[in-house]
Design a protein around this motif. Structure first.
Motif, PDB file in Angstrom:
ATOM      1  N   GLY A   3       0.806  -1.202   0.000  1.00  0.00           N
ATOM      2  CA  GLY A   3       0.000   0.000   0.000  1.00  0.00           C
ATOM      3  C   GLY A   3       0.845   1.259   0.000  1.00  0.00           C
ATOM      4  O   GLY A   3       2.014   1.248  -0.365  1.00  0.00           O
ATOM      5  N   ASN A   4       0.243   2.370   0.442  1.00  0.00           N
ATOM      6  CA  ASN A   4       0.900   3.666   0.378  1.00  0.00           C
ATOM      7  C   ASN A   4       0.821   4.378   1.724  1.00  0.00           C
ATOM      8  O   ASN A   4      -0.066   4.125   2.537  1.00  0.00           O
ATOM      9  CB  ASN A   4       0.230   4.536  -0.694  1.00  0.00           C
ATOM     10  N   ILE A   5       1.771   5.281   1.927  1.00  0.00           N
ATOM     11  CA  ILE A   5       1.778   6.116   3.125  1.00  0.00           C
ATOM     12  C   ILE A   5       0.942   7.360   2.827  1.00  0.00           C
ATOM     13  O   ILE A   5       1.309   8.176   1.972  1.00  0.00           O
ATOM     14  CB  ILE A   5       3.208   6.521   3.506  1.00  0.00           C
ATOM     15  N   LEU A   6      -0.181   7.515   3.523  1.00  0.00           N
ATOM     16  CA  LEU A   6      -1.103   8.618   3.235  1.00  0.00           C
ATOM     17  C   LEU A   6      -1.154   9.656   4.346  1.00  0.00           C
ATOM     18  O   LEU A   6      -1.602  10.781   4.113  1.00  0.00           O
ATOM     19  CB  LEU A   6      -2.509   8.073   2.972  1.00  0.00           C
ATOM     20  N   THR A   7      -0.727   9.288   5.550  1.00  0.00           N
ATOM     21  CA  THR A   7      -0.777  10.225   6.672  1.00  0.00           C
ATOM     22  C   THR A   7       0.522  10.156   7.453  1.00  0.00           C
ATOM     23  O   THR A   7       1.328   9.228   7.286  1.00  0.00           O
ATOM     24  CB  THR A   7      -1.950   9.888   7.615  1.00  0.00           C
ATOM     25  N   TRP A   8       0.710  11.123   8.380  1.00  0.00           N
ATOM     26  CA  TRP A   8       1.874  11.080   9.248  1.00  0.00           C
ATOM     27  C   TRP A   8       1.819   9.844  10.147  1.00  0.00           C
ATOM     28  O   TRP A   8       2.859   9.260  10.468  1.00  0.00           O
ATOM     29  CB  TRP A   8       1.939  12.356  10.094  1.00  0.00           C
ATOM     30  N   ASP A   9       0.630   9.454  10.553  1.00  0.00           N
ATOM     31  CA  ASP A   9       0.507   8.233  11.354  1.00  0.00           C
ATOM     32  C   ASP A   9       1.014   7.025  10.580  1.00  0.00           C
ATOM     33  O   ASP A   9       1.710   6.162  11.143  1.00  0.00           O
ATOM     34  CB  ASP A   9      -0.954   8.018  11.765  1.00  0.00           C
ATOM     35  N   ASP A  10       0.659   6.956   9.284  1.00  0.00           N
ATOM     36  CA  ASP A  10       1.156   5.854   8.441  1.00  0.00           C
ATOM     37  C   ASP A  10       2.684   5.875   8.393  1.00  0.00           C
ATOM     38  O   ASP A  10       3.341   4.837   8.478  1.00  0.00           O
ATOM     39  CB  ASP A  10       0.608   5.972   7.015  1.00  0.00           C
ATOM     40  N   LEU A  11       3.230   7.080   8.266  1.00  0.00           N
ATOM     41  CA  LEU A  11       4.679   7.214   8.120  1.00  0.00           C
ATOM     42  C   LEU A  11       5.411   6.721   9.362  1.00  0.00           C
ATOM     43  O   LEU A  11       6.401   5.978   9.273  1.00  0.00           O
ATOM     44  CB  LEU A  11       5.037   8.676   7.838  1.00  0.00           C
ATOM     45  N   TYR A  12       4.926   7.097  10.538  1.00  0.00           N
ATOM     46  CA  TYR A  12       5.600   6.708  11.779  1.00  0.00           C
ATOM     47  C   TYR A  12       5.319   5.247  12.157  1.00  0.00           C
ATOM     48  O   TYR A  12       6.096   4.639  12.899  1.00  0.00           O
ATOM     49  CB  TYR A  12       5.177   7.632  12.914  1.00  0.00           C
ATOM     50  N   ALA A  13       4.205   4.697  11.664  1.00  0.00           N
ATOM     51  CA  ALA A  13       3.824   3.333  12.047  1.00  0.00           C
ATOM     52  C   ALA A  13       4.463   2.267  11.177  1.00  0.00           C
ATOM     53  O   ALA A  13       4.524   1.096  11.568  1.00  0.00           O
ATOM     54  CB  ALA A  13       2.302   3.173  12.008  1.00  0.00           C
ATOM     55  N   THR A  14       4.948   2.631   9.988  1.00  0.00           N
ATOM     56  CA  THR A  14       5.520   1.626   9.090  1.00  0.00           C
ATOM     57  C   THR A  14       6.912   1.224   9.562  1.00  0.00           C
ATOM     58  O   THR A  14       7.629   2.020  10.176  1.00  0.00           O
ATOM     59  CB  THR A  14       5.619   2.168   7.648  1.00  0.00           C
ATOM     60  N   PRO A  15       7.321  -0.021   9.296  1.00  0.00           N
ATOM     61  CA  PRO A  15       8.677  -0.459   9.671  1.00  0.00           C
ATOM     62  C   PRO A  15       9.733   0.397   8.972  1.00  0.00           C
ATOM     63  O   PRO A  15       9.513   0.911   7.869  1.00  0.00           O
ATOM     64  CB  PRO A  15       8.731  -1.911   9.175  1.00  0.00           C
ATOM     65  N   THR A  16      10.858   0.563   9.608  1.00  0.00           N
ATOM     66  CA  THR A  16      11.943   1.330   9.001  1.00  0.00           C
ATOM     67  C   THR A  16      12.537   0.561   7.829  1.00  0.00           C
ATOM     68  O   THR A  16      12.435  -0.664   7.745  1.00  0.00           O
ATOM     69  CB  THR A  16      13.050   1.623  10.027  1.00  0.00           C
ATOM     70  N   THR A  17      13.176   1.280   6.923  1.00  0.00           N
ATOM     71  CA  THR A  17      13.785   0.665   5.750  1.00  0.00           C
ATOM     72  C   THR A  17      15.301   0.678   5.871  1.00  0.00           C
ATOM     73  O   THR A  17      15.876   1.449   6.654  1.00  0.00           O
ATOM     74  CB  THR A  17      13.364   1.395   4.469  1.00  0.00           C
ATOM     75  N   GLU A  18      15.930  -0.157   5.060  1.00  0.00           N
ATOM     76  CA  GLU A  18      17.381  -0.336   5.137  1.00  0.00           C
ATOM     77  C   GLU A  18      18.126   0.914   4.680  1.00  0.00           C
ATOM     78  O   GLU A  18      19.187   1.258   5.197  1.00  0.00           O
ATOM     79  CB  GLU A  18      17.779  -1.539   4.278  1.00  0.00           C
ATOM     80  N   THR A  19      17.576   1.606   3.697  1.00  0.00           N
ATOM     81  CA  THR A  19      18.184   2.829   3.175  1.00  0.00           C
ATOM     82  C   THR A  19      17.097   3.867   2.937  1.00  0.00           C
ATOM     83  O   THR A  19      15.921   3.546   2.824  1.00  0.00           O
ATOM     84  CB  THR A  19      18.927   2.568   1.848  1.00  0.00           C
ATOM     85  N   TYR A  20      17.495   5.131   2.862  1.00  0.00           N
ATOM     86  CA  TYR A  20      16.591   6.241   2.545  1.00  0.00           C
ATOM     87  C   TYR A  20      15.450   6.395   3.546  1.00  0.00           C
ATOM     88  O   TYR A  20      14.430   6.990   3.237  1.00  0.00           O
ATOM     89  CB  TYR A  20      16.021   6.100   1.127  1.00  0.00           C
ATOM     90  N   GLN A  21      15.600   5.874   4.750  1.00  0.00           N
ATOM     91  CA  GLN A  21      14.554   5.996   5.754  1.00  0.00           C
ATOM     92  C   GLN A  21      14.253   7.462   6.077  1.00  0.00           C
ATOM     93  O   GLN A  21      13.107   7.862   6.216  1.00  0.00           O
ATOM     94  CB  GLN A  21      14.948   5.239   7.026  1.00  0.00           C
ATOM     95  N   GLU A  22      15.305   8.280   6.182  1.00  0.00           N
ATOM     96  CA  GLU A  22      15.122   9.672   6.577  1.00  0.00           C
ATOM     97  C   GLU A  22      14.448  10.504   5.486  1.00  0.00           C
ATOM     98  O   GLU A  22      14.013  11.633   5.733  1.00  0.00           O
ATOM     99  CB  GLU A  22      16.470  10.307   6.948  1.00  0.00           C
ATOM    100  N   GLU A  23      14.366   9.959   4.265  1.00  0.00           N
ATOM    101  CA  GLU A  23      13.782  10.712   3.158  1.00  0.00           C
ATOM    102  C   GLU A  23      12.355  10.284   2.835  1.00  0.00           C
ATOM    103  O   GLU A  23      11.755  10.787   1.902  1.00  0.00           O
ATOM    104  CB  GLU A  23      14.656  10.561   1.908  1.00  0.00           C
ATOM    105  N   ARG A  24      11.805   9.377   3.615  1.00  0.00           N
ATOM    106  CA  ARG A  24      10.450   8.898   3.335  1.00  0.00           C
ATOM    107  C   ARG A  24       9.423   9.977   3.666  1.00  0.00           C
ATOM    108  O   ARG A  24       9.529  10.686   4.665  1.00  0.00           O
ATOM    109  CB  ARG A  24      10.160   7.632   4.125  1.00  0.00           C
ATOM    110  N   LEU A  25       8.412  10.065   2.795  1.00  0.00           N
ATOM    111  CA  LEU A  25       7.355  11.070   2.940  1.00  0.00           C
ATOM    112  C   LEU A  25       6.011  10.446   2.614  1.00  0.00           C
ATOM    113  O   LEU A  25       5.927   9.309   2.132  1.00  0.00           O
ATOM    114  CB  LEU A  25       7.618  12.260   2.006  1.00  0.00           C
TER     115      LEU A  25
END
Length: 208
Positions: A3-25
């Motif tokens: 799926g997709n990240i649609l809200t800030w809650d989605d962004l903070y609730a999703t598992p972290t990624t191996e790279t580019y984590q700080e650039e996720r929006l």
């Protein structure tokens, strides 16, 4: 792809990624943490869909008719249950400064979108299955139209038969891919960059 990240809650609730984590929006893709370690890494890769290396099924059909000297022959060839990774990355991690029309982009006013908004050198960790395409196809591999004369006299020459023919190869293909290819290599790695050539031949055969 989960799926997709649609809200800030989605962004903070999703598992972290191996790279580019700080650039996720918002608008980026979310992924399943299969081994439940709280991070999405290469360890979470699992088999999915069909093979990209070889079709599960191949088939062909031959059709031909001869009538009063006229002849027509056609060969169809096709494959099913195979995928291709047709990657058209926008402003990718390698810095490619191009944008392909892949559909609607995410925006704060549009959460019914097809791709994340391109950001130069700031792609998400992965595009998941976004660029996977159904690579099944049906190809008219060969078609030939001919006419044959038997015992034909031309001046001082007598021919037991003369055949005039026109044929074509790879002249029509139906598929869901953006180009015409049969290779097993992925588009992003250079495989399949060149379509199969169409060939047309006009000729004559005779026997004395």
């Amino acid at each position: 792809d989960n799926g997709n990240i649609l809200t800030w809650d989605d962004l903070y609730a999703t598992p972290t990624t191996e790279t580019y984590q700080e650039e996720r929006l918002m608008g980026d893709y979310t992924f399943i943490d299969f081994n439940a370690d709280g991070r999405v890494t290469q360890d979470d890769l699992i088999p999915y869909g069909y093979s990209e290396s070889s079709p599960q099924n191949t088939y062909s059909a031959y059709l031909g008719v001869d009538y009063k000297g006229w002849g027509i022959f056609a060969q169809f060839y096709g494959v099913t249950n195979v995928i291709r990774n047709v990657e058209m990355g926008n402003f990718g991690n390698g810095g490619m400064n191009t944008v392909f029309d892949q559909g609607t982009w995410y925006s704060v006013d549009n959460d019914d979108y097809e791709i994340a908004t391109p950001r130069y050198k700031s792609n998400s960790f992965s595009s998941g299955t976004l660029y996977w395409r159904d690579a099944s196809y049906i190809r008219l591999k060969t078609i030939e139209l001919s006419y044959t004369w038997n015992k034909l006299n031309i001046g001082k020459f007598t021919f037991s038969n003369v055949k005039l023919y026109f044929n074509g190869n790879n002249i029509w293909t139906w598929n869901r891919l953006p180009d015409d290819r049969e290779t097993n290599g992925s588009w992003s790695s250079g495989g399949g960059a060149y379509p199969l050539a169409k060939r047309y031949t006009f000729g004559i055969k005779f026997s004395l």
